[in-house]
Design an enzyme around this catalytic site. Structure first.
Site, PDB file in Angstrom:
ATOM      1  N   HIS A 121      83.744  35.162   1.440  1.00 25.09           N
ATOM      2  CA  HIS A 121      83.055  35.918   2.479  1.00 25.09           C
ATOM      3  C   HIS A 121      83.380  37.405   2.415  1.00 25.09           C
ATOM      4  CE1 HIS A 121      81.984  32.120   4.250  1.00 25.09           C
ATOM      5  NE2 HIS A 121      81.445  32.695   5.305  1.00 25.09           N
TER       6      HIS A 121
ATOM      7  N   GLU B 256      68.232  30.377   2.307  1.00 25.62           N
ATOM      8  CA  GLU B 256      68.177  31.768   1.841  1.00 25.62           C
ATOM      9  C   GLU B 256      67.069  31.989   0.827  1.00 25.62           C
ATOM     10  OE1 GLU B 256      70.878  30.159   2.381  1.00 25.62           O
ATOM     11  OE2 GLU B 256      72.116  31.424   3.656  1.00 25.62           O
TER      12      GLU B 256
END
Lengths: 334, 326, 400
Positions: free
Chosen positions: B129, B60
């Protein structure tokens, strides 16, 4: 290899220029140290003493159109690249005549005219930027070399691995120049890395890597010529580990409790400027008055840069929120 | 008008941008061969090839930084961070580079980058999440933050964002991808700095964004049955906030409840409430209410997840409280 | 001669402790030489000199902590003459012309974004803070008559409070007395609360034999029809008024942190109003009225007060107040001073008591009179004299 890149142009003129560039960096850093103790320069100051051969060996090999990403110890790189000393000094003072309008200071020298993309204060933070600049060039079908300077401390950061992997995987024209000065601030390399042979790490990513004596400007230049040509022609990354040493502390406020004075002394014997100058004198390539002339020119240039910075102006406080967003876009205070 | 989904609207926006501007490309995890974690980019690899639809390793920070560098180098990348939950790995690049390069360089270098992320809870994906951190990002000067909640905005915000010289973060709520609706066949770019009054009313202003918009509209319908006419404002842009639209509404209704899927403490709702106090204090007839996510990491079981995030009954109740009808 | 100063080595270094000199006076140094060691929070750091020359004098002793910028040593730079040869003291080396300090931050202070114009709906409503609105509602204040002193002319709590005080205290203007008892009670509440808050009360009581008064009245009233008879209250008021004339510390106003004695004695008479109200309008120049005049004015005052026809000057003029609870009252009454007055005299009811008269026990009519005095203006000694004077005057009712 017998390609032209291998043969250095060892003309007297070029050699004098190498010497001058290194001395110029050394004297500039020295003046910065002095000004810092007088509180003219504030914040953090990271000086390049001892590492001059790396910037001077690599950067002149690049083309003007190439791009450079550097660390917070970037005065040397900026000077060699051609960012005017006046603008660098004004930036250190925080004056709006500085290369970053005074907004960045010592750690954030940026210059669009010379494709100098900073000046990054997060260790390892510039590597993905360099990868991105190379990606853009690749997608635009260009032939740029993106030179990315990093310290050996950056190899501990995840971004080092992510960036090298991306550069190798996608075939990006990044020249990683690792200035291995053996200390990440106060932590010795051997205490932070299981594998201290840095260029081997890059090799693990299938990147062509080599290590060079970073205290020898001629060796660095020779390696840089090989590397730059390889990147420009192969459009693939290259990793150049320059083994060097930092004579001064990490920053001004550092008692250097982590290293031995004897070690510093040993490395000072390999001072790139002294060694090079002695070699040039022994080879009768330069004369005493060349050095005197160089020192005088540099002293004059530095005095001029200091005067420029002293005479510089403070950006009006009313403009505080500028440069947060593009000027043509929405007002910056939204 | 065509019948389509939010997901397809986003896909069409990406396709349209890539076709029209050679500088635009999409980069992120599983955007190519997999077709996108939420199937947004399905089919695009086949259509545009691996240079324009670029699969990345799980890096990322690396590929967000690469997006920043590519934007500085003349491209117009769309970086897709799979979800806001993983964006934390790229926070250094977003905050210390994307948001600050223009300023640190004294205006010399800008970062015309778009980052898209999925956000929100509701699918029982549990604590790691299910975050809604768009409020955090809205804190940072130097970037812009958008939350498209309608099909028009999903279709139209991306192009405008790509033209912006500064970094733009687009948050797509996970619960919206399947949403069906009608969209003009020639739907195109929309503005990215104004809030929209989705439902006019005169009794209370319900201010919200993203996934919570539809719950808020449903709450407004329920309130109408009780003779309470709520005005629903879709913020659309979280940074900058459209103060003018918010204050005009509160001046009219004299009451406000803010619905925000972030955690209550130090939320975007807190920022909006403070702005209302600063700018419309004299118009208020009641304290400002907030409906936010409860102070708990999002739990896995459905009933607890339901209780944790804003829901229609809580929104309606907050509105009634403001009207003294609790 | 130049000065070598304690260097700044970091953004958070404010001072350093010199722990070692590496040079002594007479040593030659060049730029870059290490001349001393300084102990800082980070450890001992060697410091270098940026000038070349000869050390002239060390200025700071070892183990002294000095702020950054303190001169540590004096250095004669190359080219300077030896000391003693120069006729005049060497000029101090001018420091590099200091750049002007960064501009002050005040320039940055920006007003907050202006409140949006609220449109017709909201503009019709005055700007009233929530807490002010609540206070106004609780006290039935009409906000349209209140001037606002808050941001943008908004009405604040203090503005409504001020309105309350105006309502309670004697008005300066032409405000009519109203008989809205609820509002009156609120006004009284505000005034009495203020009195207790601001006036340091002291209390004295004095028991007075009023048998002479009773006897005199009986005699005086005998030939009179009922509605022209004198009441003992009139004697009390007259006595109080005369005493107030003789003791000016109890007759006047305390305003702006000082006492202004009044020229006249306008005696406020506390009058109860049916339903729970209370007013204390003035009998003007009470000390100069005859008892008959006083009596008739009192009657008139009571009647007009109870029907709401009081003049504003009657409400605002009292320079001292007298309160009596009459026959149905109690023996002693301790009043609360009506600001800005500085005293209130209370008369209890007349009771029959055993008393010492001419060395023997007899029964007498006795009244307890009290004084509540403002201790900023008078003290107990004066108060005692004042009360005693009233008592003395009441012993000679024919002289009132």
């Amino acid at each position: 290899m017998t390609a032209p890149a291998d043969k250095l142009h060892l003309s007297r003129e070029h050699l004098l220029d190498l010497l001058k560039q290194m001395i110029r960096i050394r004297r500039f850093e020295d003046k910065c140290a002095e000004l810092y103790t007088q509180e003219k320069i504030r914040g953090f100051l990271h000086l390049y003493d001892g590492e001059e051969a790396v910037a001077v060996g690599v950067i002149p090999v690049l083309e003007k159109r190439d791009r450079i990403v550097a660390t917070y110890r970037e005065h040397g790189q900026a000077l060699v690249r051609g960012v005017p000393m006046t603008k660098i000094m004004a930036e250190m003072y925080g004056k709006q005549e500085g290369c970053s309008r005074g907004r960045g200071g010592s750690m954030h020298l940026f210059d669009q005219a010379t494709n100098f993309h900073g000046g990054n204060a997060i260790v390892g933070g510039g590597l993905p930027l360099a990868v991105g600049l190379a990606l853009a060039d690749r997608m635009q079908g260009g032939d740029l070399v993106i030179a990315c300077f990093l310290g050996e401390g950056a190899v501990a950061e995840g971004e080092f691995h992510e960036s090298l992997n991306l550069a190798a995987l996608w075939g990006l024209p990044v020249l990683f120049v690792c200035e291995n000065n053996l200390y990440a601030m106060g932590t010795a390399l051997a205490l932070s890395e299981s594998e201290t042979d840095i260029q081997r790490k890059a090799a693990c990513y299938r990147i062509v890597s080599e290590a060079v004596d970073g205290m020898d400007v001629v060796a660095v230049e020779a390696a840089a010529r090989r590397a730059v040509q390889a990147v420009r022609e192969s459009r693939k990354p290259y990793f150049l580990e320059c083994r060097t040493y930092r004579f001064r502390a990490h920053s001004m406020f550092d008692a250097q409790l982590y290293r031995d004075k004897a070690e510093v002394e040993t490395w000072r014997q390999k001072d790139p400027i002294v060694r090079f100058q002695e070699w040039l004198e022994a080879s009768h390539l330069i004369h005493a008055q060349d050095v005197l002339r160089i020192e005088a020119e540099i002293a004059s240039e530095i005095a001029g840069a200091v005067a420029f910075a002293e005479a510089g102006t403070w950006e009006p406080v009313e403009q505080l929120t500028r440069f947060t967003y593009a000027e043509s876009a929405l007002p910056a205070d939204r | 008008m065509i019948e389509t989904t939010y997901r397809e609207a986003v896909r069409e926006a990406i396709r349209d941008a890539i076709k029209r501007d050679t500088r635009v490309f999409l980069m992120g995890e599983d955007v190519g061969r997999y077709g996108g974690c939420y199937a947004v980019s399905k089919g695009l690899l086949t259509e545009f090839g691996p240079e324009r639809i670029r699969d990345t390793p799980l890096s990322e920070s690396g590929f967000t930084g690469a997006g920043i560098g590519a934007a500085m180098g003349g491209m117009r990348p769309i970086v897709e961070l799979m979800t806001v939950n993983f964006s934390l790995l790229a926070l250094d690049q977003i905050l210390n580079n994307a948001a600050t390069i223009r300023h640190m360089s004294g205006g010399q270098f800008g970062v015309p980058l778009v980052i898209r992320m999925a956000t929100g809870a509701g699918r029982q994906l549990a604590a790691q999440h299910s975050h809604s951190l768009e409020g955090w990002y809205a804190h940072i000067p130097g970037i812009k933050v958008l939350a498209p909640a309608t099909l028009e905005d999903a279709r139209g915000m991306l192009w405008t964002a790509l033209q912006d010289p500064d970094p733009v973060l687009i948050f797509e709520n996970v619960m919206l991808y399947n949403m069906m609706g009608k969209l003009a066949a020639d739907a195109g770019p929309v503005d990215i700095d104004k809030a929209a009054v989705r439902r006019p009313g005169r009794d209370i202003s319900l201010i919200t964004y993203g996934g919570s918009l539809w719950k808020t509209l449903e709450a407004a319908t329920a309130l109408a049955a009780d003779k309470i006419e709520a005005e629903v404002i879709d913020l659309r842009s979280l940074r900058p906030l459209d103060d003018a639209t918010i204050m005009a509404s509160v001046a009219k209704t004299r009451r406000a409840v803010i619905v925000d899927e972030g955690w209550r403490s130090s939320s975007l709702a807190a920022e909006i409430a403070t702005r209302i106090v600063e700018q419309a204090f004299w118009a208020l007839d009641a304290p400002i209410g907030r409906v936010c996510t409860e102070e708990v990491p999002i739990p896995y079981p459905a009933h607890l997840e339901y209780a944790a995030i804003p829901q229609v009954p809580k929104i309606a109740a907050a509105a009634k409280t403001a009207l003294g009808r609790a | 001669m130049v000065e070598f100063r304690m260097p700044s080595l970091g953004p958070d270094m404010e001072a350093g402790k010199l722990v070692e000199w590496r040079v002594k006076p007479g040593d030659r140094v060049k730029r870059g030489d290490i001349v001393a060691v300084v102990d800082t929070q980070k450890g001992a750091i060697e410091i270098e000199i940026y000038q070349s020359g000869q050390i002239e004098q060390l200025l700071v002793n070892l183990d002294t902590k000095v702020p950054v910028g303190t001169p540590l040593a004096r250095l004669r730079v190359e080219g300077e003459a030896e000391p003693g040869l120069a006729a005049a003291p060497p000029p101090p080396t001018a420091p590099a012309a200091p750049s002007a300090a960064p501009p002050a931050v005040e320039a940055l202070v920006r007003p907050p974004p202006p409140p949006i114009s609220m449109g017709p709906v909201a503009a019709a409503r005055a700007r009233v803070s929530p807490v002010a609105r609540r206070l106004a509602e609780e006290n039935r204040i009409d906000l349209s008559t209140v001037a606002g002193s808050g941001p943008g002319g908004a009405i604040t709590y203090a503005d409504v409070e001020r309105e309350l005080r105006k309502a309670a205290a004697p008005p300066e203007g032409k405000r009519a007395l109203w008989l809205d008892l609820g509002a009156m009670r609120t006004a009284i509440a505000a005034a009495m609360a203020r009195s207790k808050r601001e006036i340091p009360h002291y209390y004295l009581e004095h028991q007075v034999d009023v048998t002479p008064c009773e006897q005199w009245l009986t005699q005086k009233n005998a030939p009179r029809p009922p509605n022209s008879r004198l009441l003992i209250g009139a004697l009390a008021i007259k006595a109080a008024a005369l005493a107030a004339r003789r003791f000016p510390a109890f007759n006047g106003f305390y305003r702006d942190n000082k006492f202004e004695p009044a020229q006249a004695v306008h005696l406020g008479v506390a009058i109860a109003i049916r339903g729970g109200g209370l007013a204390a309008p003035a009998l003007h120049d009470a000390d100069r009225l005859s008892l008959d005049e006083l009596m008739s004015r009192m009657r008139d005052l009571v009647q007009r007060t109870r029907s709401g026809r009081i003049r504003s000057s009657e409400i605002s003029d009292p320079t001292i107040t007298v309160s009596s609870l009459g026959e149905r009252g109690v023996e002693a009454l301790y009043g609360i001073i009506y600001p800005p007055q500085v005293a209130i005299v209370g008369f209890g009811k007349v009771v029959t008591r055993p008393w010492v008269v001419d060395g023997a026990i007899g029964l007498r009519s006795v009244v307890t009179i009290t004084l509540s005095g403002d201790h900023r203006v008078s003290d107990g000694h004066a108060g005692a004299l004042f009360l005693a004077e009233i008592g003395r005057l009441l012993q000679e009712p024919d002289k009132l």
